[in-house]
Design an enzyme around this catalytic site. Structure first.
Site, mmCIF file in Angstrom:
data_model
loop_
_atom_site.group_PDB
_atom_site.id
_atom_site.type_symbol
_atom_site.label_atom_id
_atom_site.label_comp_id
_atom_site.label_asym_id
_atom_site.label_seq_id
_atom_site.Cartn_x
_atom_site.Cartn_y
_atom_site.Cartn_z
ATOM 1 N N ASP A 14 1.165 -1.056 1.500
ATOM 2 C CA ASP A 14 1.017 0.185 0.721
ATOM 3 C C ASP A 14 -0.117 0.028 -0.292
ATOM 4 O O ASP A 14 0.076 0.085 -1.506
ATOM 5 C CB ASP A 14 2.333 0.560 0.014
ATOM 6 C CG ASP A 14 2.775 -0.482 -1.024
ATOM 7 O OD1 ASP A 14 3.499 -0.088 -1.970
ATOM 8 O OD2 ASP A 14 2.387 -1.663 -0.909
ATOM 9 N N ASP A 19 -2.132 -5.461 -2.205
ATOM 10 C CA ASP A 19 -2.147 -5.305 -0.745
ATOM 11 C C ASP A 19 -3.572 -5.474 -0.211
ATOM 12 O O ASP A 19 -3.784 -6.077 0.844
ATOM 13 C CB ASP A 19 -1.661 -3.915 -0.341
ATOM 14 C CG ASP A 19 -0.282 -3.567 -0.860
ATOM 15 O OD1 ASP A 19 -0.152 -3.258 -2.061
ATOM 16 O OD2 ASP A 19 0.680 -3.632 -0.071
ATOM 17 N N ASN A 41 3.284 2.333 -3.241
ATOM 18 C CA ASN A 41 2.569 2.428 -4.527
ATOM 19 C C ASN A 41 2.093 3.861 -4.791
ATOM 20 O O ASN A 41 2.148 4.347 -5.905
ATOM 21 C CB ASN A 41 1.359 1.498 -4.517
ATOM 22 C CG ASN A 41 1.759 0.043 -4.704
ATOM 23 O OD1 ASN A 41 2.611 -0.266 -5.534
ATOM 24 N ND2 ASN A 41 1.185 -0.849 -3.913
ATOM 25 N N THR A 124 4.160 -5.920 2.892
ATOM 26 C CA THR A 124 3.860 -6.100 1.466
ATOM 27 C C THR A 124 4.118 -4.816 0.677
ATOM 28 O O THR A 124 3.579 -4.633 -0.419
ATOM 29 C CB THR A 124 2.391 -6.530 1.267
ATOM 30 O OG1 THR A 124 1.535 -5.486 1.773
ATOM 31 C CG2 THR A 124 2.091 -7.838 1.978
ATOM 32 N N PHE A 164 10.057 -3.565 -7.011
ATOM 33 C CA PHE A 164 9.630 -2.273 -6.479
ATOM 34 C C PHE A 164 9.809 -2.141 -4.962
ATOM 35 O O PHE A 164 10.345 -1.141 -4.481
ATOM 36 C CB PHE A 164 8.163 -2.002 -6.840
ATOM 37 C CG PHE A 164 7.657 -0.713 -6.244
ATOM 38 C CD1 PHE A 164 6.925 -0.720 -5.062
ATOM 39 C CD2 PHE A 164 7.943 0.514 -6.839
ATOM 40 C CE1 PHE A 164 6.478 0.479 -4.498
ATOM 41 C CE2 PHE A 164 7.504 1.710 -6.285
ATOM 42 C CZ PHE A 164 6.775 1.691 -5.103
ATOM 43 N N ASN A 165 9.312 -3.101 -4.160
ATOM 44 C CA ASN A 165 9.341 -2.932 -2.698
ATOM 45 C C ASN A 165 10.771 -2.785 -2.168
ATOM 46 O O ASN A 165 11.001 -2.050 -1.199
ATOM 47 C CB ASN A 165 8.654 -4.102 -2.003
ATOM 48 C CG ASN A 165 7.147 -4.051 -2.162
ATOM 49 O OD1 ASN A 165 6.573 -3.004 -2.464
ATOM 50 N ND2 ASN A 165 6.501 -5.196 -1.995
ATOM 51 N N HIS A 250 0.754 -10.272 -6.252
ATOM 52 C CA HIS A 250 1.956 -10.475 -5.429
ATOM 53 C C HIS A 250 1.661 -10.657 -3.938
ATOM 54 O O HIS A 250 2.009 -11.663 -3.339
ATOM 55 C CB HIS A 250 2.876 -9.253 -5.547
ATOM 56 C CG HIS A 250 3.209 -8.816 -6.933
ATOM 57 N ND1 HIS A 250 4.205 -9.398 -7.705
ATOM 58 C CD2 HIS A 250 2.685 -7.823 -7.692
ATOM 59 C CE1 HIS A 250 4.283 -8.776 -8.869
ATOM 60 N NE2 HIS A 250 3.363 -7.820 -8.892
ATOM 61 N N ASP A 251 1.045 -9.658 -3.330
ATOM 62 C CA ASP A 251 1.080 -9.519 -1.871
ATOM 63 C C ASP A 251 0.376 -10.613 -1.073
ATOM 64 O O ASP A 251 0.876 -11.015 -0.008
ATOM 65 C CB ASP A 251 0.530 -8.148 -1.475
ATOM 66 C CG ASP A 251 1.440 -7.031 -1.951
ATOM 67 O OD1 ASP A 251 0.949 -5.892 -2.113
ATOM 68 O OD2 ASP A 251 2.636 -7.279 -2.168
HETATM 69 O O1 RIB Z 1 6.604 -5.362 -7.030
HETATM 70 C C1 RIB Z 1 5.325 -5.642 -6.532
HETATM 71 C C2 RIB Z 1 5.109 -4.991 -5.201
HETATM 72 O O2 RIB Z 1 5.177 -3.578 -5.343
HETATM 73 C C3 RIB Z 1 3.707 -5.266 -4.621
HETATM 74 O O3 RIB Z 1 3.768 -5.256 -3.221
HETATM 75 C C4 RIB Z 1 2.909 -4.096 -5.102
HETATM 76 O O4 RIB Z 1 1.789 -3.815 -4.242
HETATM 77 C C5 RIB Z 1 3.924 -2.998 -4.983
HETATM 78 O O5 RIB Z 1 3.954 -2.581 -3.631
HETATM 79 CA CA CA Z 2 2.338 -3.734 -1.984
#
Ligand code: RIB
Ligand code: CA
Length: 323
Positions: A14, A19, A41, A124, A164-165, A250-251
């Site tokens: 996303d 990403d 996102n 991701t 979040f994901n 993160h990703d």
């Molecule tokens: O919490 C972080 C995640 O949420 C990452 O993948 C960021 O790109 C969002 O998608």
């Molecule tokens: Ca992401």
């Protein structure tokens, strides 16, 4: 890296600043059999546009398919306050010139997993596409080499306990984690690798690392430096002074867990996703008990990353596309 040694990855994402870096890392060190986009996102039209932008920016020859535009059950919820309304605020990016290859990303995932041996799924973003594919094609978890996802953790970022994901689509995430649960009849061997916040917060794009990126010649490095400036800016604005020194990148860790596993430490744990709690929906419930009656592990939880070595790998990836 010789082609024969390259892992084969399908990226479900996303984009999203991190990403975008995951796509660069995958293209540099693996064979990317396809990119599927998901709402996360930002809405699906933007994540799809951004995936096409990144494909063109690095000249990657791989199909891009758009996937699900909304979660299975939860309402659509986005993160423009982190990534900007475009999803990639912070750099002037060229409009994509190559067309979208399809709009049924779930079917593309199913077909590709069934026709490819040794394929890794690397989500991701929210797990809507992967969860839908596993529900539509229950043979899939057993057909893939593994799933390496960014998500979850022992703490949250959208709530005290939900990342979040996972939070964006808990029902889809539950399908994915349960598919590798030994107590689920017909479950797959895996591995299911989880790059949660416990490890991704160790991998921050600090001002020093942004300058290291900016020093790499070429359009991609310049664009990423601008993206990092924006991403770190929104992060630092939203955190206590001194809590972080840069945005958590993160990703790309979900990609590096497959291409560079020696960068990480991990523990094997039983992990389930809470889908109903008023305060806990989207929580990854990680069983840390030393009680022998605990459930058998279904997940390889990443606990530590060698952040300097990992960022050197990312710089190497960026340099590979520094035309
Ligand atoms: O919490 C972080 C995640 O949420 C990452 O993948 C960021 O790109 C969002 O998608
Ligand atoms: Ca992401």
């Amino acid at each position: 890296m010789p082609d024969r040694d390259r892992r084969r990855l399908l990226i479900d994402c996303d984009p999203g600043h991190d990403d975008a870096v995951a796509i660069v890392a995958a293209a540099a060190f693996a064979e990317v059999v396809g990119i599927v986009t998901v709402a996360g996102n930002v809405p699906l039209d933007r994540t799809t546009h951004n995936a096409l932008v990144m494909r063109d920016l690095i000249g990657l020859d791989t199909p891009v398919h758009s996937g699900c535009s909304r979660p299975l059950v939860a309402p659509p919820r986005h993160a423009g306050f982190v990534h900007g309304e475009s999803g990639l605020d912070g750099a002037e990016l060229p409009e994509p010139t190559t067309p979208l290859d399809g709009t049924d990303g779930v079917e593309f995932i199913i077909d590709t997993c069934r026709s490819s041996e040794g394929l890794w799924l690397v989500p991701t973003g929210p797990l809507t596409n992967i969860g839908t594919a596993f529900r539509r094609a229950p043979d899939l978890p057993d057909r893939v080499a593994g799933v390496s996802l960014m998500g979850g953790g022992s703490f949250g970022n959208r709530s005290a306990i939900a990342e979040f994901n996972i939070w964006a689509d808990p029902e889809a995430a539950a399908i994915v984690f349960d598919a590798f649960d030994p107590s689920t009849p017909g479950s797959a061997a895996g591995p299911l690798i989880m790059a949660g916040l416990d490890v991704t917060h160790q991998f921050q794009v600090t001002p020093e690392r942004i300058e290291m990126t900016r020093a790499v010649p070429g359009q991609l490095a310049a664009a990423l430096a601008g993206l990092f400036d924006f991403f770190t800016g929104t992060y630092l604005k939203r955190h206590d002074e001194g809590a972080l020194w840069g945005a958590a990148l993160h990703d790309p860790l979900a990609v590096l867990a497959v291409t560079h596993p020696d960068l990480f430490d991990h523990v094997d744990r039983h992990v389930v996703v809470e889908t109903r709690g008023e305060h806990t929906a989207g929580m990854t419930v990680i069983d840390e008990r030393r009680l022998l009656e605990r459930s058998d592990p279904n997940c390889r939880v990443l606990t530590h990353v060698d952040a300097d070595a990992a960022f050197a790998v990312i710089l190497d990836a960026i340099t590979q596309f520094s035309t």
